[in-house]
Motif scaffolding. Structure first.
Motif, PDB file in Angstrom:
ATOM      1  N   TYR A  23       0.831  -1.202   0.000  1.00 35.68           N
ATOM      2  CA  TYR A  23       0.000   0.000   0.000  1.00 35.68           C
ATOM      3  C   TYR A  23       0.867   1.255   0.000  1.00 35.68           C
ATOM      4  CZ  TYR A  23      -3.842  -3.094   1.340  1.00 35.68           C
ATOM      5  OH  TYR A  23      -4.778  -4.081   1.362  1.00 35.68           O
ATOM      6  N   LYS A  48      -7.216   3.385   0.385  1.00 33.52           N
ATOM      7  CA  LYS A  48      -8.615   3.750   0.625  1.00 33.52           C
ATOM      8  C   LYS A  48      -8.943   5.039  -0.125  1.00 33.52           C
ATOM      9  CE  LYS A  48     -11.925   4.856   4.231  1.00 33.52           C
ATOM     10  NZ  LYS A  48     -12.168   4.962   5.675  1.00 33.52           N
ATOM     11  N   ASP A  67      -6.965  -8.829   0.093  1.00 28.67           N
ATOM     12  CA  ASP A  67      -6.973  -8.135   1.374  1.00 28.67           C
ATOM     13  C   ASP A  67      -7.944  -6.973   1.287  1.00 28.67           C
ATOM     14  OD1 ASP A  67      -5.952  -7.638   4.034  1.00 28.67           O
ATOM     15  OD2 ASP A  67      -4.762  -5.981   3.232  1.00 28.67           O
ATOM     16  N   GLY A  68      -8.587  -6.647   2.394  1.00 31.17           N
ATOM     17  CA  GLY A  68      -9.422  -5.456   2.455  1.00 31.17           C
ATOM     18  C   GLY A  68     -10.786  -5.608   1.817  1.00 31.17           C
ATOM     19  N   THR A  82     -14.871  -8.677  -0.441  1.00 30.95           N
ATOM     20  CA  THR A  82     -13.919  -8.697   0.662  1.00 30.95           C
ATOM     21  C   THR A  82     -12.908  -9.829   0.481  1.00 30.95           C
ATOM     22  OG1 THR A  82     -15.386 -10.088   1.990  1.00 30.95           O
ATOM     23  CG2 THR A  82     -15.603  -7.711   2.291  1.00 30.95           C
ATOM     24  N   GLU A 101     -11.888   0.666   1.630  1.00 28.92           N
ATOM     25  CA  GLU A 101     -10.780   0.647   2.581  1.00 28.92           C
ATOM     26  C   GLU A 101      -9.572   0.179   1.774  1.00 28.92           C
ATOM     27  OE1 GLU A 101     -10.825  -3.520   4.873  1.00 28.92           O
ATOM     28  OE2 GLU A 101     -12.585  -2.311   5.335  1.00 28.92           O
ATOM     29  N   ASN A 102      -8.396   0.211   2.356  1.00 31.84           N
ATOM     30  CA  ASN A 102      -7.246  -0.338   1.638  1.00 31.84           C
ATOM     31  C   ASN A 102      -7.598  -1.743   1.176  1.00 31.84           C
ATOM     32  OD1 ASN A 102      -5.656   1.916   2.127  1.00 31.84           O
ATOM     33  ND2 ASN A 102      -4.433   0.946   3.703  1.00 31.84           N
ATOM     34  N   PHE A 103      -7.263  -2.059  -0.068  1.00 27.91           N
ATOM     35  CA  PHE A 103      -7.492  -3.433  -0.511  1.00 27.91           C
ATOM     36  C   PHE A 103      -6.497  -3.816  -1.594  1.00 27.91           C
ATOM     37  CE2 PHE A 103      -9.731  -1.891  -4.193  1.00 27.91           C
ATOM     38  CZ  PHE A 103      -9.794  -2.950  -5.083  1.00 27.91           C
TER      39      PHE A 103
END
Length: 112
Positions: A23, A48, A67-68, A82, A101-103
């Motif tokens: 990220y 995000k 992830d996320g 998700t 969100e962060n993913f």
């Protein structure tokens, strides 16, 4: 030398795919592993609030959430995807996504 079809990744080593992209605040980070006339395989890390605007692709696109969480729109349908989930976006159907969100995701685009 033997031709390699996969790039930007270590060979003959067990790796955690989720850790291959990191990220970065306010950015989308990508790592292309395969790109040719019939297949593209790319890892992404979305901060995000980052997004991919609505577009269509010339092949079927499948995302696997590493992830996320992300909000993904396919045609008129909206999904919250998700970690551990996958979603296929058919060719030539408008789609886009927003990082709620962060993913991180793996994108597989298969073209004819």
């Amino acid at each position: 030398m033997e031709k390699k079809y996969i790039k930007n990744i270590e060979f003959s080593k067990a790796l955690e795919m989720v850790n291959l992209v990191e990220y970065q605040d306010g950015r989308v980070v990508s790592l292309t592993l395969v790109q040719n006339d019939t297949l593209t395989l790319t890892l992404f890390a979305f901060a995000k609030g980052e997004a991919v605007s609505t577009h269509s692709a010339p092949g079927d696109a499948m995302v696997y959430i590493l992830d996320g969480e992300a909000s993904i729109t396919v045609g008129e349908n909206k999904f919250i995807a998700t970690k551990g989930q996958t979603l296929v976006m058919p060719s030539n159907i408008p789609h886009g996504l927003d990082a709620t969100e962060n993913f991180k995701m793996m994108l597989i685009l298969v073209k004819g």
